[in-house]
Design an enzyme around this catalytic site. Sequence first.
Site, PDB file in Angstrom:
ATOM      1  N   ASP A 195     -17.752  -7.437   1.481  1.00 34.38           N
ATOM      2  CA  ASP A 195     -16.613  -6.747   2.810  1.00 34.38           C
ATOM      3  C   ASP A 195     -17.476  -5.961   3.285  1.00 34.38           C
ATOM      4  OD1 ASP A 195     -15.296  -9.177   1.615  1.00 34.38           O
ATOM      5  OD2 ASP A 195     -13.378  -8.195   0.826  1.00 34.38           O
ATOM      6  N   LYS A 196     -16.934  -5.154   2.507  1.00 34.73           N
ATOM      7  CA  LYS A 196     -16.956  -3.642   3.948  1.00 34.73           C
ATOM      8  C   LYS A 196     -18.785  -3.587   4.929  1.00 34.73           C
ATOM      9  CE  LYS A 196     -13.646  -2.885   1.734  1.00 34.73           C
ATOM     10  NZ  LYS A 196     -13.304  -3.944   1.500  1.00 34.73           N
ATOM     11  N   SER A 221      -5.973  -7.642  -0.265  1.00 37.18           N
ATOM     12  CA  SER A 221      -7.760  -8.720  -0.581  1.00 37.18           C
ATOM     13  C   SER A 221      -7.389  -9.102   0.601  1.00 37.18           C
ATOM     14  CB  SER A 221      -8.228  -9.156  -2.350  1.00 37.18           C
ATOM     15  OG  SER A 221      -8.906  -9.939  -1.711  1.00 37.18           O
ATOM     16  N   GLU A 243      -7.500  -1.922  -3.007  1.00 38.23           N
ATOM     17  CA  GLU A 243      -7.390  -3.411  -2.527  1.00 38.23           C
ATOM     18  C   GLU A 243      -5.852  -4.120  -4.388  1.00 38.23           C
ATOM     19  OE1 GLU A 243     -10.117  -6.143  -0.311  1.00 38.23           O
ATOM     20  OE2 GLU A 243      -9.645  -6.029  -2.245  1.00 38.23           O
ATOM     21  N   CYS A 297     -18.093 -14.337  -1.381  1.00 39.36           N
ATOM     22  CA  CYS A 297     -16.447 -15.282  -1.314  1.00 39.36           C
ATOM     23  C   CYS A 297     -16.090 -16.186  -0.734  1.00 39.36           C
ATOM     24  CB  CYS A 297     -14.954 -14.082  -1.300  1.00 39.36           C
ATOM     25  SG  CYS A 297     -15.037 -12.715  -2.914  1.00 39.36           S
TER      26      CYS A 297
END
Length: 575
Positions: A131-132, A476, A451, A202
């Site tokens: 994600d980041k 999330s 999250e 994901c």
Amino acid sequence: MTHRPFTPPASRRSAAITDGPSRAAARSYLRAAGMQDADLGKPMIAVVNTWSSVTPCNMHLDRLAKDVRAGIVAAGGYPVDFNTIVVTDGISMGTPGMKASLISREVIADSIELVVEGHRLDGVVCIVGCDKTIPAAAMALARMDIPGLVYYGGTIMPGRIGGADISIQDVFEAIGAYGVGAVDDAGLKAVEAAACPGAGACGGQFTANTMAMALTVMGLSPMGANDVPAVDPGKSAEGERCGRLAVERVLAGDNARKYITRRSLQNAAAAVSASGGSTNAVLHLTAIAAEAGVAFGVEDCNAACEATPVICDLKPGGRYLAHHLHVAGGTRLVTRRLASAGKIADTPTVTGRSLFAEAAEAEEAPGQRVVAEFARPVSPRGSYAILYGDIAPDGAVIKLTGHDIDRFEGPARVFDSEEAAFEAVQDGSVGEGDVIVIRYEGPRGGPGMREMLQVTAALKGRGVNNVALITDGRFSGASYGFVAGHVSPEAAAGGPIALIRDGDRIVIDAASRRIDVDADLAARRAAFTPVEANPATGVFAKYRASVASAAQGAVTIPNPPPAQVRAETKAHEDA
């Protein structure tokens, strides 16, 4: 002895380290690292990799780098590899380690800037996964404003159990079901073992796939490159294309801010809404805008959602995964829908072609059910909204996908940490009709703004549906339900959320964009004693000392947000 003529740095940044008699020592190091005479005049392209063996999201990125390097060489550039970090949300979720996740976004952006600027490299290809790493790469390019692009490693393929496709979302929900006895040890292990079949991020329209789509529609990633799944054979050709495009952008003098504009950010926000994407996109798009000095804030995100219904039937609120979207026609098809409906503007992209020209080449799979028409949307409203009110004077983000609720009223159940809330959910002490309040989890309070997926998934797994949740932390991309995060100001900054007590009547009204509490907060403020901050040392303490509000993207750069963003927030404070 003759020397190569000095090339002014203005025409090639790397000339500052390769050209002229005074750079003989630098050239000696570069020769030792593999450069030849013919290479010294080529554009030096950084291949920034977030490869790591700790997570499926990033474990294959070292292989993708080979293709990127080949493309750079073929286009006449010289590739220079280096790594930066990744903190894996799925592994750290629900633990103190999750505090490191958002902080890593800033560290990644800083490290890219330091290496690229320290070696005066000419361009950048950022290879990203979890994600980041995705917004961090865009933030670094925005900050440096040099030619570059972001290349996403791709989604994981669906897991399979009982003949059905599953994702990591199902594991988190199984944990909740296990807590109530609906799933036994063997059942939990079966889901755990099947959900993640190999490399890739994901699988739903969670934060990674949301941001990969957003950067494509923004023009900072090549159309189509991010859609190809991690293990798809076509990924190799996309990497080579990204390498070639990076050199082309350097030779054309096309810096990153050509693609990061107010219009392109609005386009990205519209794509997030249309795809039912993660609320984390609000935090990341405003951070990218802040780095580029563009007047774009949370109200721009809200405007995009008000104008753009959800047309993608993607998890967490829908039925399908990112792999299914790729087969159906991918981001190109979504972009064509947006363009045809007048939801986005035509802007440049790193392919050298316009966004609309790229979208025109969409190939829709016959009979596909993943992407609807705007005339018959999956949801008539956008995927999220920005709320204000007693509890969130500077704003909060509410998720609107996966349910049809507009208003919720109930008594507060207040927790000062995620762990305390999760324990209450698992022991059954949080009931139907409650409004769960989780505070001191904001950017400063955590520090790190964790999250709350563990809590929302546990509620879902236990079959507790008639609840709402508000927090100064995040959610999330896999979270869904009537949940509002990013409450600002946060509790650790003295925000009103710190004054809420158990039993207070809270009203969350998405239609009126309000989140209020029936309590005399002014009287409580006079007698309020701040909760002692969670201990923080090292990078966590540095982050706490410098981080801005979630309403400003939780950035750590010292430059303030543009005046327009501040004015928009003030207008809603006064409303």
